[in-house]
Design a protein around this motif. Structure first.
Motif, PDB file in Angstrom:
ATOM      1  N   MET A 166       0.838  -1.177   0.000  1.00 19.24           N
ATOM      2  CA  MET A 166       0.000   0.000   0.000  1.00 19.24           C
ATOM      3  C   MET A 166       0.885   1.243   0.000  1.00 19.24           C
ATOM      4  O   MET A 166       1.961   1.250   0.593  1.00 19.24           O
ATOM      5  N   PHE A 167       0.399   2.260  -0.645  1.00 17.19           N
ATOM      6  CA  PHE A 167       1.083   3.545  -0.688  1.00 17.19           C
ATOM      7  C   PHE A 167       0.269   4.574   0.080  1.00 17.19           C
ATOM      8  O   PHE A 167      -0.944   4.450   0.230  1.00 17.19           O
ATOM      9  N   GLN A 168       0.963   5.594   0.536  1.00 19.53           N
ATOM     10  CA  GLN A 168       0.293   6.704   1.193  1.00 19.53           C
ATOM     11  C   GLN A 168       0.943   7.989   0.691  1.00 19.53           C
ATOM     12  O   GLN A 168       2.169   8.103   0.637  1.00 19.53           O
ATOM     13  N   LYS A 203      -1.646   1.391  -6.584  1.00 14.56           N
ATOM     14  CA  LYS A 203      -1.324   1.419  -8.000  1.00 14.56           C
ATOM     15  C   LYS A 203      -2.071   0.296  -8.688  1.00 14.56           C
ATOM     16  O   LYS A 203      -2.456  -0.688  -8.063  1.00 14.56           O
ATOM     17  N   ASP A 204      -2.273   0.453  -9.947  1.00 13.36           N
ATOM     18  CA  ASP A 204      -2.898  -0.572 -10.780  1.00 13.36           C
ATOM     19  C   ASP A 204      -1.761  -1.356 -11.414  1.00 13.36           C
ATOM     20  O   ASP A 204      -1.000  -0.824 -12.221  1.00 13.36           O
ATOM     21  N   LEU A 245      -0.793  -1.245 -15.136  1.00 13.05           N
ATOM     22  CA  LEU A 245      -0.201  -0.034 -15.715  1.00 13.05           C
ATOM     23  C   LEU A 245       1.243   0.111 -15.244  1.00 13.05           C
ATOM     24  O   LEU A 245       1.585  -0.324 -14.150  1.00 13.05           O
ATOM     25  N   PRO A 246       2.109   0.732 -16.047  1.00  6.22           N
ATOM     26  CA  PRO A 246       3.490   0.914 -15.594  1.00  6.22           C
ATOM     27  C   PRO A 246       3.538   1.865 -14.395  1.00  6.22           C
ATOM     28  O   PRO A 246       2.818   2.846 -14.332  1.00  6.22           O
ATOM     29  N   PHE A 247       4.368   1.540 -13.446  1.00 11.39           N
ATOM     30  CA  PHE A 247       4.553   2.378 -12.270  1.00 11.39           C
ATOM     31  C   PHE A 247       5.373   3.599 -12.656  1.00 11.39           C
ATOM     32  O   PHE A 247       6.147   3.559 -13.606  1.00 11.39           O
ATOM     33  N   PHE A 248       5.253   4.694 -11.939  1.00 11.99           N
ATOM     34  CA  PHE A 248       5.914   5.939 -12.349  1.00 11.99           C
ATOM     35  C   PHE A 248       7.422   5.813 -12.424  1.00 11.99           C
ATOM     36  O   PHE A 248       8.068   6.539 -13.152  1.00 11.99           O
TER      37      PHE A 248
END
Length: 114
Positions: free
Chosen positions: A1-3, A101-102, A105-108
């Motif tokens: 998980m991101f925050q 994130k999905d 899809l490519p991560f940033f």
């Protein structure tokens, strides 16, 4: 998980100080609490007197309670040491957004900055 954490600071100068001095300390201390710093950014401001935001993207291991981890860190001697000399009155607001994130899809990190 991101925050995504959004800190609103009194002005541009204080935001720069917070990002460049105090967040540098957090980058070292947060992993001890299972929190990885993915990046820290400052809002681009032309005026020195307007409020200014610092954005921090952090990540947690799966099935970790982010709120509990954040509270554990905020109550730790490491956090108190990190923030020594910085007046908390300089932080006008803190907002935390849990994001994901999905994986399709490519991560940033895979993208080039234009």
């Amino acid at each position: 998980m991101f925050q995504l954490r959004i800190y609103t600071l009194k002005d541009n100068e204080i935001a720069s100080l917070y990002m460049n001095k105090y967040w540098q300390k957090h980058i070292v201390s947060l992993p001890k609490f299972g929190i990885k710093v993915e990046g820290v950014f400052k809002e681009k401001k032309n005026s020195l007197n307007d409020t200014c935001r610092v954005f921090a993207l952090v990540s947690f291991q799966k099935n970790v309670n982010a709120k509990e981890k954040n509270e554990e860190y905020m109550n730790s001697p490491e956090f108190k040491e990190d923030m020594k000399g910085f007046s908390m009155r300089n932080i006008l607001n803190v907002e935390s957004l849990d994001i994901q994130k999905d994986d399709s899809l490519p991560f940033f990190n895979d993208l080039e900055v234009m």
